[in-house]
Design a protein around this motif. Structure first.
Motif, PDB file in Angstrom:
ATOM      1  N   ARG A  11       0.834  -1.196   0.000  1.00  0.00           N
ATOM      2  CA  ARG A  11       0.000   0.000   0.000  1.00  0.00           C
ATOM      3  C   ARG A  11       0.875   1.255   0.000  1.00  0.00           C
ATOM      4  O   ARG A  11       0.624   2.205  -0.713  1.00  0.00           O
ATOM      5  N   ALA A  12       1.945   1.239   0.821  1.00  0.00           N
ATOM      6  CA  ALA A  12       2.838   2.392   0.882  1.00  0.00           C
ATOM      7  C   ALA A  12       3.495   2.625  -0.466  1.00  0.00           C
ATOM      8  O   ALA A  12       3.619   3.758  -0.922  1.00  0.00           O
ATOM      9  N   THR A  13       3.915   1.534  -1.109  1.00  0.00           N
ATOM     10  CA  THR A  13       4.542   1.667  -2.418  1.00  0.00           C
ATOM     11  C   THR A  13       3.576   2.279  -3.415  1.00  0.00           C
ATOM     12  O   THR A  13       3.940   3.133  -4.215  1.00  0.00           O
ATOM     13  N   SER A  14       2.302   1.852  -3.379  1.00  0.00           N
ATOM     14  CA  SER A  14       1.334   2.378  -4.334  1.00  0.00           C
ATOM     15  C   SER A  14       1.111   3.872  -4.127  1.00  0.00           C
ATOM     16  O   SER A  14       0.926   4.617  -5.083  1.00  0.00           O
ATOM     17  N   ILE A  15       1.146   4.319  -2.872  1.00  0.00           N
ATOM     18  CA  ILE A  15       0.984   5.740  -2.591  1.00  0.00           C
ATOM     19  C   ILE A  15       2.153   6.527  -3.177  1.00  0.00           C
ATOM     20  O   ILE A  15       1.979   7.596  -3.753  1.00  0.00           O
ATOM     21  N   GLU A  16       3.381   5.991  -3.044  1.00  0.00           N
ATOM     22  CA  GLU A  16       4.556   6.693  -3.571  1.00  0.00           C
ATOM     23  C   GLU A  16       4.440   6.863  -5.092  1.00  0.00           C
ATOM     24  O   GLU A  16       5.007   7.791  -5.661  1.00  0.00           O
ATOM     25  N   GLN A  17       3.738   5.961  -5.739  1.00  0.00           N
ATOM     26  CA  GLN A  17       3.682   5.979  -7.199  1.00  0.00           C
ATOM     27  C   GLN A  17       2.432   6.667  -7.742  1.00  0.00           C
ATOM     28  O   GLN A  17       2.244   6.736  -8.955  1.00  0.00           O
ATOM     29  N   LEU A  18       1.595   7.177  -6.869  1.00  0.00           N
ATOM     30  CA  LEU A  18       0.340   7.763  -7.320  1.00  0.00           C
ATOM     31  C   LEU A  18       0.555   8.928  -8.279  1.00  0.00           C
ATOM     32  O   LEU A  18       1.438   9.760  -8.075  1.00  0.00           O
ATOM     33  N   LEU A 180      -7.105   7.800  -1.211  1.00  0.00           N
ATOM     34  CA  LEU A 180      -6.118   8.223  -2.207  1.00  0.00           C
ATOM     35  C   LEU A 180      -5.966   7.179  -3.305  1.00  0.00           C
ATOM     36  O   LEU A 180      -5.934   7.510  -4.498  1.00  0.00           O
ATOM     37  N   ASP A 181      -5.878   5.911  -2.912  1.00  0.00           N
ATOM     38  CA  ASP A 181      -5.760   4.837  -3.899  1.00  0.00           C
ATOM     39  C   ASP A 181      -7.004   4.779  -4.783  1.00  0.00           C
ATOM     40  O   ASP A 181      -6.914   4.556  -6.001  1.00  0.00           O
ATOM     41  N   TYR A 182      -8.158   4.947  -4.174  1.00  0.00           N
ATOM     42  CA  TYR A 182      -9.411   4.900  -4.919  1.00  0.00           C
ATOM     43  C   TYR A 182      -9.473   6.027  -5.962  1.00  0.00           C
ATOM     44  O   TYR A 182      -9.841   5.799  -7.123  1.00  0.00           O
ATOM     45  N   LEU A 183      -9.092   7.229  -5.560  1.00  0.00           N
ATOM     46  CA  LEU A 183      -9.103   8.358  -6.490  1.00  0.00           C
ATOM     47  C   LEU A 183      -8.126   8.125  -7.642  1.00  0.00           C
ATOM     48  O   LEU A 183      -8.435   8.421  -8.801  1.00  0.00           O
ATOM     49  N   ALA A 184      -6.953   7.603  -7.316  1.00  0.00           N
ATOM     50  CA  ALA A 184      -5.966   7.318  -8.361  1.00  0.00           C
ATOM     51  C   ALA A 184      -6.475   6.250  -9.315  1.00  0.00           C
ATOM     52  O   ALA A 184      -6.297   6.351 -10.541  1.00  0.00           O
ATOM     53  N   ASP A 185      -7.133   5.213  -8.770  1.00  0.00           N
ATOM     54  CA  ASP A 185      -7.705   4.165  -9.620  1.00  0.00           C
ATOM     55  C   ASP A 185      -8.801   4.725 -10.516  1.00  0.00           C
ATOM     56  O   ASP A 185      -8.899   4.379 -11.699  1.00  0.00           O
ATOM     57  N   CYS A 186      -9.633   5.602  -9.965  1.00  0.00           N
ATOM     58  CA  CYS A 186     -10.691   6.223 -10.765  1.00  0.00           C
ATOM     59  C   CYS A 186     -10.112   7.028 -11.916  1.00  0.00           C
ATOM     60  O   CYS A 186     -10.649   7.028 -13.026  1.00  0.00           O
ATOM     61  N   ALA A 187      -9.006   7.721 -11.670  1.00  0.00           N
ATOM     62  CA  ALA A 187      -8.376   8.525 -12.711  1.00  0.00           C
ATOM     63  C   ALA A 187      -7.924   7.668 -13.883  1.00  0.00           C
ATOM     64  O   ALA A 187      -8.032   8.065 -15.046  1.00  0.00           O
ATOM     65  N   VAL A 188      -7.455   6.451 -13.574  1.00  0.00           N
ATOM     66  CA  VAL A 188      -6.951   5.556 -14.617  1.00  0.00           C
ATOM     67  C   VAL A 188      -8.071   4.750 -15.256  1.00  0.00           C
ATOM     68  O   VAL A 188      -8.171   4.647 -16.483  1.00  0.00           O
ATOM     69  N   GLN A 189      -8.946   4.176 -14.419  1.00  0.00           N
ATOM     70  CA  GLN A 189      -9.951   3.247 -14.910  1.00  0.00           C
ATOM     71  C   GLN A 189     -11.218   3.935 -15.432  1.00  0.00           C
ATOM     72  O   GLN A 189     -11.935   3.369 -16.257  1.00  0.00           O
ATOM     73  N   CYS A 190     -11.519   5.135 -14.939  1.00  0.00           N
ATOM     74  CA  CYS A 190     -12.776   5.809 -15.294  1.00  0.00           C
ATOM     75  C   CYS A 190     -12.502   7.246 -15.746  1.00  0.00           C
ATOM     76  O   CYS A 190     -12.866   8.205 -15.059  1.00  0.00           O
ATOM     77  N   PRO A 191     -11.845   7.431 -16.884  1.00  0.00           N
ATOM     78  CA  PRO A 191     -11.495   8.794 -17.322  1.00  0.00           C
ATOM     79  C   PRO A 191     -12.701   9.677 -17.600  1.00  0.00           C
ATOM     80  O   PRO A 191     -12.576  10.907 -17.595  1.00  0.00           O
ATOM     81  N   SER A 201     -21.011  12.904  -7.641  1.00  0.00           N
ATOM     82  CA  SER A 201     -21.496  13.477  -6.393  1.00  0.00           C
ATOM     83  C   SER A 201     -21.221  12.552  -5.219  1.00  0.00           C
ATOM     84  O   SER A 201     -20.833  13.001  -4.128  1.00  0.00           O
ATOM     85  N   SER A 202     -21.388  11.247  -5.422  1.00  0.00           N
ATOM     86  CA  SER A 202     -21.113  10.283  -4.354  1.00  0.00           C
ATOM     87  C   SER A 202     -19.631  10.254  -4.009  1.00  0.00           C
ATOM     88  O   SER A 202     -19.247  10.154  -2.842  1.00  0.00           O
ATOM     89  N   LEU A 203     -18.789  10.353  -5.042  1.00  0.00           N
ATOM     90  CA  LEU A 203     -17.348  10.369  -4.805  1.00  0.00           C
ATOM     91  C   LEU A 203     -16.950  11.612  -4.005  1.00  0.00           C
ATOM     92  O   LEU A 203     -16.132  11.528  -3.081  1.00  0.00           O
ATOM     93  N   GLU A 204     -17.521  12.757  -4.361  1.00  0.00           N
ATOM     94  CA  GLU A 204     -17.217  13.997  -3.639  1.00  0.00           C
ATOM     95  C   GLU A 204     -17.599  13.884  -2.168  1.00  0.00           C
ATOM     96  O   GLU A 204     -16.826  14.263  -1.277  1.00  0.00           O
ATOM     97  N   GLN A 205     -18.798  13.349  -1.915  1.00  0.00           N
ATOM     98  CA  GLN A 205     -19.244  13.220  -0.529  1.00  0.00           C
ATOM     99  C   GLN A 205     -18.376  12.226   0.235  1.00  0.00           C
ATOM    100  O   GLN A 205     -18.082  12.422   1.429  1.00  0.00           O
ATOM    101  N   LEU A 206     -17.944  11.167  -0.439  1.00  0.00           N
ATOM    102  CA  LEU A 206     -17.054  10.195   0.197  1.00  0.00           C
ATOM    103  C   LEU A 206     -15.756  10.874   0.623  1.00  0.00           C
ATOM    104  O   LEU A 206     -15.301  10.706   1.760  1.00  0.00           O
TER     105      LEU A 206
END
Length: 337
Positions: A11-18, A180-191, A201-206
């Motif tokens: 998990r730490a490694t994935s954060i460094e690479q975000l 943070l990981d979820y947001l990074a995944d969304c950026a890649v998987q759901c452009p 809206s749900s993501l913002e509230q989360l």
């Protein structure tokens, strides 16, 4: 190494690479003025200076937006001093993944490093010194979003502005790291995520809810008026509708149809979970849109902006605006024009 330790290391490694993909690169520059303008366009206007003449600027910024939430990664390469104007409309979490920075805010100071993030409040007076080698993830959340979410959790309007503590041990908060990981995944998987208003809206509230639950603020000890943090479906439906149609003429009967409930039930839901009426909520949204235009620097006059967002009574509009933001619309325009 135990399975749990291995998982934490991954998990730490994935954060460094975000957020390092070339598709998210906003700019790369060795020019001080260009760097200041490009960073200011995403964050806030600021003064930027080289801390040491012998060092060469090598700035690089990555960026992805999710409506009222944005995630960036920024490094300058050299030691720099940063004196930003008050953020006004957003909260900013700065998380070094390498190096460190000295942060001064409202008479307090911290030495931020890879374990200790800094959280800047909208009205803070801030001075920063980013050291050479400092590389930071930066999560920006709109003031309106975080305050609305907090009102929903508390069940009543805020008595004073929301303020977070300056220092934030972000790596110790599992929910925050997952966000943070979820947001990074969304950026890649759901452009195209920003095109789906309901999901966005749900993501913002989360993001706002995780921020409020992960880091200490002046309402941390306040007891929620309702045990559930999730808004009732009919309230959420109307809230989303208002966000998407804030520029259109809207009546309370129209909102009741959207909610699929009676006007009385709609009023009760907004009062119990958001602390305001549906039309007061709409009024606040429109004030926010006006302020965003005035702060943006492209507006030519207050009247035109106010009329565009449905305010026809200039005296009442100006009074409401000053009560909410502590200055008149004209003062905002002059300061940002």
């Amino acid at each position: 190494m135990s399975p749990s330790s291995s998982h934490a290391a991954q998990r730490a490694t994935s954060i460094e690479q975000l957020l390092q993909g070339s598709e998210r690169l906003l700019f790369a520059s060795s020019d001080l003025d260009e760097t200041r303008l490009r960073v200011g366009g995403v964050m806030q206007s600021h003064r930027l200076g080289l801390g040491r003449d012998v060092e060469t600027l090598d700035a690089r910024m990555y960026h992805v937006g999710f409506g009222e939430v944005t995630l960036s990664r920024l490094r300058y390469g050299a030691t720099v001093t940063i004196d930003p104007d008050p953020l006004e409309n957003f909260y900013l979490v700065q998380m070094p993944v390498a190096g460190g920075a000295c942060i001064q805010s409202n008479g307090l100071g911290i030495d931020s490093d890879t374990r200790l993030a800094s959280v800047l409040n909208p009205d803070d007076e801030v001075r920063m010194r980013w050291l050479a080698g400092n590389d930071q993830l930066m999560l920006r959340l709109s003031r309106s979003l975080v305050e609305r979410t907090l009102v929903g959790l508390l069940g009543h309007p805020l008595d004073e502005p929301l303020r977070f503590d300056l220092g934030f041990r972000w790596r110790e908060q599992a929910a925050w790291r997952c966000l943070l990981d979820y947001l990074a995944d969304c950026a890649v998987q759901c452009p195209d995520l920003v095109q789906n208003k309901l999901v966005l809206s749900s993501l913002e509230q989360l993001a706002a809810s995780v921020m409020l639950s992960s880091h200490r603020h002046n309402y941390s000890r306040a007891s929620p008026a309702r045990c559930g943090a999730v808004l009732p479906r009919h309230v959420r439906r109307v809230q989303d509708y208002l966000q998407a149609h804030v520029h259109e003429p809207i009546t309370i009967d129209q909102l009741a149809l959207v909610a699929g409930s009676s006007v009385r039930s709609l009023y009760a839901g907004f009062r119990d979970f958001l602390g305001v009426s549906p039309m007061s909520y709409l009024h606040a949204l429109r004030l926010e849109r006006v302020r965003a235009e005035l702060v943006g620097g492209d507006a030519r006059n207050v009247t035109g902006v106010a009329l565009r967002w449905g305010f026809s009574h200039m005296g009442r509009f100006s009074s409401d605006y000053k009560r909410r933001y502590g200055e008149t619309p004209s003062q905002t325009l002059r300061r940002n024009g």
